[in-house]
Enzyme design. Structure first.
Site, PDB file in Angstrom:
ATOM      1  N   SER A  30       0.833  -1.219   0.000  1.00 56.58           N
ATOM      2  CA  SER A  30       0.000   0.000   0.000  1.00 56.58           C
ATOM      3  C   SER A  30       0.853   1.248   0.000  1.00 56.58           C
ATOM      4  CB  SER A  30      -0.864   0.065   1.266  1.00 56.58           C
ATOM      5  OG  SER A  30      -1.687  -1.034   1.364  1.00 56.58           O
ATOM      6  N   HIS A  61      -4.123  -0.512  -4.829  1.00 53.79           N
ATOM      7  CA  HIS A  61      -3.543  -1.813  -5.201  1.00 53.79           C
ATOM      8  C   HIS A  61      -3.832  -2.198  -6.639  1.00 53.79           C
ATOM      9  CE1 HIS A  61      -2.170  -3.273  -1.298  1.00 53.79           C
ATOM     10  NE2 HIS A  61      -3.252  -2.778  -0.757  1.00 53.79           N
ATOM     11  N   HIS A  83      -5.304 -10.158  -2.434  1.00 53.57           N
ATOM     12  CA  HIS A  83      -5.451 -10.467  -1.000  1.00 53.57           C
ATOM     13  C   HIS A  83      -6.525 -11.532  -0.816  1.00 53.57           C
ATOM     14  CE1 HIS A  83      -3.788  -6.375  -1.038  1.00 53.57           C
ATOM     15  NE2 HIS A  83      -3.256  -6.674   0.133  1.00 53.57           N
ATOM     16  N   TYR A  85      -8.757 -11.550   1.375  1.00 52.00           N
ATOM     17  CA  TYR A  85     -10.053 -10.961   1.711  1.00 52.00           C
ATOM     18  C   TYR A  85     -10.845 -10.480   0.498  1.00 52.00           C
ATOM     19  CZ  TYR A  85      -7.331  -6.584   1.613  1.00 52.00           C
ATOM     20  OH  TYR A  85      -6.512  -5.554   1.252  1.00 52.00           O
ATOM     21  N   GLU A  86     -10.196 -10.481  -0.682  1.00 54.48           N
ATOM     22  CA  GLU A  86     -10.944 -10.143  -1.897  1.00 54.48           C
ATOM     23  C   GLU A  86     -11.740 -11.356  -2.382  1.00 54.48           C
ATOM     24  OE1 GLU A  86      -8.473  -7.531  -4.765  1.00 54.48           O
ATOM     25  OE2 GLU A  86      -7.012  -8.428  -3.407  1.00 54.48           O
ATOM     26  N   ALA A 113       2.461  -2.653   4.190  1.00 52.77           N
ATOM     27  CA  ALA A 113       2.158  -1.682   5.244  1.00 52.77           C
ATOM     28  C   ALA A 113       1.691  -2.487   6.445  1.00 52.77           C
ATOM     29  CB  ALA A 113       1.048  -0.754   4.774  1.00 52.77           C
ATOM     30  N   MET A 210      -2.095  -7.697   6.499  1.00 55.19           N
ATOM     31  CA  MET A 210      -3.036  -8.632   5.857  1.00 55.19           C
ATOM     32  C   MET A 210      -2.472  -9.204   4.555  1.00 55.19           C
ATOM     33  SD  MET A 210      -6.462  -6.322   6.247  1.00 55.19           S
ATOM     34  CE  MET A 210      -6.736  -5.348   7.730  1.00 55.19           C
ATOM     35  N   SER A 211      -1.156  -9.263   4.449  1.00 47.50           N
ATOM     36  CA  SER A 211      -0.580  -9.767   3.187  1.00 47.50           C
ATOM     37  C   SER A 211       0.706 -10.534   3.488  1.00 47.50           C
ATOM     38  CB  SER A 211      -0.283  -8.585   2.252  1.00 47.50           C
ATOM     39  OG  SER A 211       0.759  -7.782   2.784  1.00 47.50           O
ATOM     40  N   ASN A 234       0.676   2.757  11.247  1.00 46.49           N
ATOM     41  CA  ASN A 234      -0.154   3.089  12.427  1.00 46.49           C
ATOM     42  C   ASN A 234       0.229   2.173  13.578  1.00 46.49           C
ATOM     43  OD1 ASN A 234      -1.696   1.150  10.416  1.00 46.49           O
ATOM     44  ND2 ASN A 234      -2.312   0.588  12.477  1.00 46.49           N
ATOM     45  N   HIS A 246      -8.532   2.584   6.178  1.00 48.51           N
ATOM     46  CA  HIS A 246      -7.658   2.278   5.043  1.00 48.51           C
ATOM     47  C   HIS A 246      -7.112   3.571   4.427  1.00 48.51           C
ATOM     48  CE1 HIS A 246      -5.978   0.035   1.730  1.00 48.51           C
ATOM     49  NE2 HIS A 246      -6.733   0.639   0.836  1.00 48.51           N
TER      50      HIS A 246
END
Ligand code: HPA
Length: 281
Positions: A30, A61, A83, A85-86, A113, A210-211, A234, A246
């Site tokens: 990201s 992305h 990802h 989650y897609e 990230a 998440m990756s 963060n 996001h």
């Protein structure tokens, strides 16, 4: 992409467009899209034009391969990644990595990230990933063993010590402070709860995202050299008063991404130098 025919068609299609086959790949996380502007003579191939690859759906992305030269090194960038989650199957999610191996890439630098769990890490810090925890509880290697892949890849040193030392020394030369840490890969797409972050801390994780973890597993299965850099965007949930979004991750990525881009360009320069030396041997 489950059919091996798809994989062959994808590799042939990319070889046809790219001409030469680069040894080095960089996966952009990201906010690191700015690296594409540093690539000389870029040839871009969107994922959706590659047989068997789906398009990405996440903002920040946009999925494509970018072939070209970065700081003198022949590279291919994966701009945007897939990802879990897609809704992609895990083997589909790592298909770009498997395509890279078959294109002749032997070294991959993954970037991402992350939210920091180690309280010494703040937004904008860059971490060289030393180890990972796959909390997606899935493996892209489930199913038939692909040609050139190991059924049971060793994961005692998923990140290549020689490559890590090179990254460390490039960062030192550029006076970029580099932290070291363990990355926990969660399925997402919801950010973690504060209780989950406490659990991750007790498991030994320093950052969460998440990756990356599944890509590392796929890359190791075919013996690629892997290194990973994480840009902290963060503090993880519960470790600051902030509410996560996001957009904020992308904004911090864009703001702090400059030093990450400088570091990655420095690494490419070093890889290019090594390649040139090997060629003159
Ligand atoms: N959690 C998960 N993924 C992330 C985070 C986070 O806090 N920050 C950036 N990607």
């Amino acid at each position: 992409m489950t059919a091996s025919g798809d994989m062959e068609r994808a590799v042939d299609a990319l070889r046809g467009v790219a001409g030469s086959s680069p040894r080095y790949a960089i996966v952009l996380g990201s906010g690191l899209g700015g690296l594409i502007e540093q690539v000389a003579d870029p040839i871009e191939v969107p994922f959706k034009e590659v047989p068997g690859l789906p398009d990405t759906t996440v903002s920040g992305h946009s999925g494509r391969f970018v072939f070209g030269t970065l700081a003198g090194a022949p590279v291919v960038l994966l701009a945007g990644r897939l990802h879990a989650y897609e809704g992609h199957e895990l083997d589909q999610l790592v298909a770009p990595i498997r395509i890279l191996t078959r294109l002749g890439v032997d070294t991959v630098l993954l970037t991402n990230a992350s939210g920091s769990i180690d309280t010494r890490l703040r937004a904008g810090d860059i971490v060289l990933v030393d180890d990972q925890i796959n909390l997606t509880f899935g493996s892209p290697l489930a199913g038939p063993v692909l040609e050139d892949e190991h059924r049971f890849p060793d994961m005692s040193a998923p990140f290549d010590p020689g490559l890590q030392e090179m990254v460390r020394s490039v960062a030192e030369k550029l006076r970029i402070r580099l932290f070291r840490g363990t990355y926990a890969g969660m399925p997402g797409p919801g950010y973690e709860t504060a209780a989950e972050v406490r659990m991750l801390a007790s498991l030994g994780a320093d950052m969460v995202g998440m990756s990356t973890v599944l890509e590392v597993i796929a890359a190791r299965a075919s013996g690629m050299r892997v290194a990973a850099l994480s840009l902290v965007t963060n503090r993880a949930t519960g470790l600051s008063a902030e509410v996560l979004s996001h957009d904020e991750v992308l904004a911090v990525g864009a703001e702090a991404g400059g030093r990450m881009i400088e570091l990655v360009t420095g690494i490419a320069k070093e890889l290019g130098r090594v390649t040139a030396l090997e060629r003159s041997d």
